[in-house]
Design a protein around this motif. Structure first.
Motif, mmCIF file in Angstrom:
data_model
loop_
_atom_site.group_PDB
_atom_site.id
_atom_site.type_symbol
_atom_site.label_atom_id
_atom_site.label_comp_id
_atom_site.label_asym_id
_atom_site.label_seq_id
_atom_site.Cartn_x
_atom_site.Cartn_y
_atom_site.Cartn_z
ATOM 1 N N VAL A 61 0.945 -1.213 0.181
ATOM 2 C CA VAL A 61 -0.078 -0.265 -0.300
ATOM 3 C C VAL A 61 0.854 1.184 -0.131
ATOM 4 C CG1 VAL A 61 -1.019 1.264 1.401
ATOM 5 C CG2 VAL A 61 -1.754 -1.047 0.980
ATOM 6 N N VAL A 62 0.768 2.250 -1.331
ATOM 7 C CA VAL A 62 1.519 3.646 -1.429
ATOM 8 C C VAL A 62 0.532 4.404 -0.174
ATOM 9 C CG1 VAL A 62 2.197 5.227 -2.761
ATOM 10 C CG2 VAL A 62 2.947 2.642 -3.721
ATOM 11 N N VAL A 63 1.291 5.087 1.088
ATOM 12 C CA VAL A 63 0.778 5.660 2.075
ATOM 13 C C VAL A 63 0.474 7.255 0.756
ATOM 14 C CG1 VAL A 63 1.000 6.797 3.863
ATOM 15 C CG2 VAL A 63 2.232 4.484 3.529
ATOM 16 N N HIS A 64 -1.224 8.017 1.495
ATOM 17 C CA HIS A 64 -1.764 8.985 0.240
ATOM 18 C C HIS A 64 -1.076 9.998 0.068
ATOM 19 C CE1 HIS A 64 -4.494 11.558 -0.762
ATOM 20 N NE2 HIS A 64 -4.178 12.469 0.020
ATOM 21 N N GLY A 65 -0.957 10.751 -0.636
ATOM 22 C CA GLY A 65 0.672 11.232 -0.490
ATOM 23 C C GLY A 65 1.122 11.711 -0.685
ATOM 24 N N SER A 66 1.995 10.075 -1.518
ATOM 25 C CA SER A 66 3.210 10.087 -1.987
ATOM 26 C C SER A 66 3.558 9.559 -2.840
ATOM 27 C CB SER A 66 3.285 7.983 -1.551
ATOM 28 O OG SER A 66 3.756 7.959 -0.278
ATOM 29 N N THR A 67 4.647 10.783 -3.385
ATOM 30 C CA THR A 67 4.919 10.478 -4.815
ATOM 31 C C THR A 67 5.079 9.584 -5.833
ATOM 32 O OG1 THR A 67 5.606 13.037 -4.170
ATOM 33 C CG2 THR A 67 6.368 11.498 -6.517
ATOM 34 N N SER A 68 4.761 9.537 -6.963
ATOM 35 C CA SER A 68 4.987 7.602 -7.532
ATOM 36 C C SER A 68 6.773 8.519 -7.964
ATOM 37 C CB SER A 68 4.391 7.948 -9.624
ATOM 38 O OG SER A 68 4.878 9.858 -9.726
ATOM 39 N N PHE A 69 7.125 6.886 -8.286
ATOM 40 C CA PHE A 69 9.067 7.000 -8.105
ATOM 41 C C PHE A 69 9.291 5.606 -9.416
ATOM 42 C CE2 PHE A 69 7.301 4.184 -5.021
ATOM 43 C CZ PHE A 69 8.038 2.849 -5.036
ATOM 44 N N PRO A 70 10.398 6.245 -10.511
ATOM 45 C CA PRO A 70 10.924 5.479 -11.071
ATOM 46 C C PRO A 70 11.623 3.626 -10.109
ATOM 47 C CG PRO A 70 12.481 7.150 -10.357
ATOM 48 C CD PRO A 70 10.822 7.295 -9.801
ATOM 49 N N GLY A 71 11.760 2.755 -11.179
ATOM 50 C CA GLY A 71 12.473 1.878 -10.684
ATOM 51 C C GLY A 71 13.667 1.555 -11.729
ATOM 52 N N ILE A 72 14.690 0.731 -11.443
ATOM 53 C CA ILE A 72 15.807 0.860 -11.786
ATOM 54 C C ILE A 72 15.695 0.669 -13.415
ATOM 55 C CG2 ILE A 72 17.987 -1.020 -12.076
ATOM 56 C CD1 ILE A 72 18.033 -0.843 -9.052
ATOM 57 N N ALA A 73 15.137 0.347 -13.845
ATOM 58 C CA ALA A 73 14.530 -0.570 -15.157
ATOM 59 C C ALA A 73 14.474 1.292 -15.831
ATOM 60 C CB ALA A 73 13.661 -1.155 -14.954
ATOM 61 N N ALA A 74 14.115 1.819 -15.411
ATOM 62 C CA ALA A 74 13.889 3.511 -16.079
ATOM 63 C C ALA A 74 14.641 4.080 -15.574
ATOM 64 C CB ALA A 74 12.753 3.961 -15.221
ATOM 65 N N ILE A 75 15.609 3.827 -14.334
ATOM 66 C CA ILE A 75 16.428 4.375 -14.829
ATOM 67 C C ILE A 75 17.366 3.935 -15.855
ATOM 68 C CG2 ILE A 75 18.558 4.829 -13.363
ATOM 69 C CD1 ILE A 75 16.330 6.757 -12.448
ATOM 70 N N VAL A 76 17.702 3.154 -16.186
ATOM 71 C CA VAL A 76 18.567 2.689 -16.767
ATOM 72 C C VAL A 76 18.586 2.847 -18.105
ATOM 73 C CG1 VAL A 76 19.602 0.375 -18.161
ATOM 74 C CG2 VAL A 76 19.489 0.260 -15.402
ATOM 75 N N ASP B 191 21.653 -10.691 -6.807
ATOM 76 C CA ASP B 191 21.028 -11.261 -8.204
ATOM 77 C C ASP B 191 19.247 -11.205 -7.610
ATOM 78 O OD1 ASP B 191 23.769 -12.777 -8.643
ATOM 79 O OD2 ASP B 191 23.552 -14.611 -7.263
ATOM 80 N N ARG B 192 18.807 -11.045 -6.865
ATOM 81 C CA ARG B 192 17.506 -10.602 -6.588
ATOM 82 C C ARG B 192 16.884 -9.666 -7.801
ATOM 83 N NH1 ARG B 192 17.273 -11.900 -1.567
ATOM 84 N NH2 ARG B 192 16.666 -13.952 -1.766
ATOM 85 N N ILE B 193 17.786 -8.766 -7.390
ATOM 86 C CA ILE B 193 17.339 -7.574 -7.827
ATOM 87 C C ILE B 193 17.408 -7.031 -9.319
ATOM 88 C CG2 ILE B 193 17.772 -5.138 -7.948
ATOM 89 C CD1 ILE B 193 18.461 -4.953 -4.855
ATOM 90 N N ALA B 194 18.655 -7.678 -9.756
ATOM 91 C CA ALA B 194 18.567 -7.788 -11.374
ATOM 92 C C ALA B 194 17.533 -9.486 -11.988
ATOM 93 C CB ALA B 194 20.249 -7.947 -11.262
ATOM 94 N N GLY B 195 18.235 -10.058 -11.479
ATOM 95 C CA GLY B 195 16.965 -11.270 -11.951
ATOM 96 C C GLY B 195 15.454 -10.612 -12.484
ATOM 97 N N ILE B 196 15.062 -9.302 -11.818
ATOM 98 C CA ILE B 196 13.628 -9.139 -11.725
ATOM 99 C C ILE B 196 13.511 -8.399 -13.461
ATOM 100 C CG2 ILE B 196 11.669 -7.906 -11.075
ATOM 101 C CD1 ILE B 196 12.936 -7.549 -8.704
ATOM 102 N N THR B 197 14.658 -8.008 -13.826
ATOM 103 C CA THR B 197 14.502 -7.822 -15.410
ATOM 104 C C THR B 197 16.002 -7.645 -15.722
ATOM 105 O OG1 THR B 197 15.067 -5.771 -14.467
ATOM 106 C CG2 THR B 197 12.639 -5.813 -14.954
ATOM 107 N N ALA B 198 16.296 -9.324 -15.595
ATOM 108 C CA ALA B 198 17.312 -9.160 -16.370
ATOM 109 C C ALA B 198 17.077 -9.799 -17.726
ATOM 110 C CB ALA B 198 17.983 -10.439 -15.548
ATOM 111 N N ASP B 199 18.683 -9.332 -18.508
ATOM 112 C CA ASP B 199 18.544 -9.301 -20.285
ATOM 113 C C ASP B 199 19.012 -10.816 -20.199
ATOM 114 O OD1 ASP B 199 16.764 -7.284 -20.861
ATOM 115 O OD2 ASP B 199 17.775 -6.598 -20.972
ATOM 116 N N HIS C 21 23.540 -6.952 -17.140
ATOM 117 C CA HIS C 21 22.700 -5.954 -18.436
ATOM 118 C C HIS C 21 21.260 -5.942 -18.394
ATOM 119 C CE1 HIS C 21 26.774 -5.604 -20.644
ATOM 120 N NE2 HIS C 21 26.904 -6.744 -20.305
ATOM 121 N N ILE C 22 20.648 -4.823 -17.774
ATOM 122 C CA ILE C 22 19.536 -5.245 -17.826
ATOM 123 C C ILE C 22 19.181 -3.834 -18.197
ATOM 124 C CG2 ILE C 22 19.738 -6.044 -15.684
ATOM 125 C CD1 ILE C 22 18.588 -3.236 -13.851
ATOM 126 N N ALA C 23 17.300 -4.223 -18.771
ATOM 127 C CA ALA C 23 16.594 -3.679 -19.794
ATOM 128 C C ALA C 23 17.487 -2.637 -20.838
ATOM 129 C CB ALA C 23 15.950 -2.233 -18.529
#
Length: 370
Positions: free
Chosen positions: A30-45, A74-82, A105-107
């Protein structure tokens, strides 16, 4: 290493589960009310194009080893790994902090992961509490070793959450503070010095006490009298675009640094101080600060964590989001394993997906099958 359940507790909670079931109230998060949207590592890459993105991981309280760095990368990279993972590079720095590094190498881009394992700095000191470890009870009225009888749950929490975990915070806020902070400074500088002119975004994923250690180190770099160290700190502050915090402890840790005189307002915590220093750098390159997204993941049943409260940090150059998660099941509405509640943020698949894909999830962010 603390994820093995004691047989008695597992049996007890399993039986309770058969009677009443278990719940995970914040799965999905649950994203608390008033929070701002944020990018993930894939978008940053994706935005960085051909420039490699650096991701720094810092663990929190409790004993960790280099295997923690391997698993989290391994866990973080593996979510969107190429591609398949590259061999890990792990080395013990002269500072006493173990550094696990891997390029993935991801995204469609390149990520350089750097996991800072600072546990070796406190492990020896915590051995002083070994006499209190719960074991087979003995007749304490007789001669020989005294091992008092403890209730199963109390013993589990005392051994792990207090003697191994909270002890780290006590050490860091004591007379060893400067030595631990300086070790973190030197290790971060070692990472940054490999590509000091990089203009690519910098991403940080930090847990509990590790967040404060990181902010203290970056602030020390920005205030350093050493021009090269200060330049590295300015580069990190300028590049930092995405910060994930699991198990935020800034509110309670800042109590150890209150001034002796009474004031109407609490002093800055470690994150506020870093953000303030980040804005006040004299280097003209700092004028173009990258907008920083700060995301705090909190399990409400984590006894050692606190929500970030966006209003304290939000500014034109900072966007803040509070996210409520469940790291483990809640039994009968009465209890969640205290240790896993605090330690399992990066093992929580919901957290991993948000770190990789952001919120709302980026279009086309491919989440690997579990």
């Amino acid at each position: 290493m603390w994820h093995a359940r004691q047989p008695f507790l597992s049996l007890l909670l399993s039986l309770l589960g058969l009677l009443a079931g278990c719940t995970t109230p914040y799965r999905p998060p649950v994203v608390v009310h008033g929070s701002t949207s944020f990018p993930g590592i894939a978008a940053i890459v994706a935005d960085a194009g051909a420039q490699p993105v650096d991701v720094v991981l810092v663990h929190g309280m409790c004993t960790h080893d280099t295997g923690w760095g391997d698993r989290q990368i391994d866990r973080i990279a593996g979510i969107t790994a190429d591609h398949a993972p590259a061999p890990a590079n792990g080395a013990a720095a002269a500072t006493g902090i173990d550094l696990v590094e891997r390029t993935r190498h991801i995204a469609g881009g390149t990520v350089r992961f750097h996991a800072l394992v600072w546990s070796p700095l406190t492990t020896g000191l915590k051995r002083q509490l070994d006499f209190d470890t719960t074991g087979t009870p003995t007749a304490c009225a007789a001669a020989g070793e005294c091992r008092p009888r403890r209730a199963q749950l109390n013993g589990y929490v005392k051994d792990h959450l207090l003697n191994d975990c909270l002890a780290d915070a006590v050490i860091y806020e004591g007379t060893r503070h400067a030595a631990l902070r300086d070790a973190m400074v030197q290790t971060i500088a070692q990472v940054l010095d490999r590509d000091p002119d990089s203009g690519a975004p910098l991403v940080v994923v930090a847990e509990s006490l590790g967040s404060k250690m990181l902010f203290d180190a970056l602030s020390a770099m920005l205030e350093s009298w050493d021009p090269h160290m200060r330049s590295l700190g300015q580069g990190a502050a300028r590049r930092l675009g995405l910060l994930f915090m699991g198990g935020n402890q800034l509110p309670i840790l800042s109590l150890a640094e209150q001034p002796s005189t009474l004031r109407t307002a609490a002093p800055q915590d470690a994150l506020q101080r870093f953000l303030d220093l980040r804005r006040r750098q004299g280097d003209r390159r700092m004028e173009a600060l990258r907008r920083l997204a700060v995301v705090a993941f909190t399990d409400p049943n984590d006894l050692l964590s606190y929500r970030l409260l966006p209003a304290r940090y939000a500014a034109p150059d900072v966007a803040v989001a509070d996210v409520l998660v469940s790291n483990d099941a809640t039994w009968l509405g009465l209890v969640e394993y205290p240790v896993t509640a605090h330690m399992d943020y990066l093992m929580n698949p919901d957290v991993g997906v948000m770190i990789a894909c952001g919120w709302p999830a980026a279009t086309g962010c491919r989440v690997a099958a579990p």
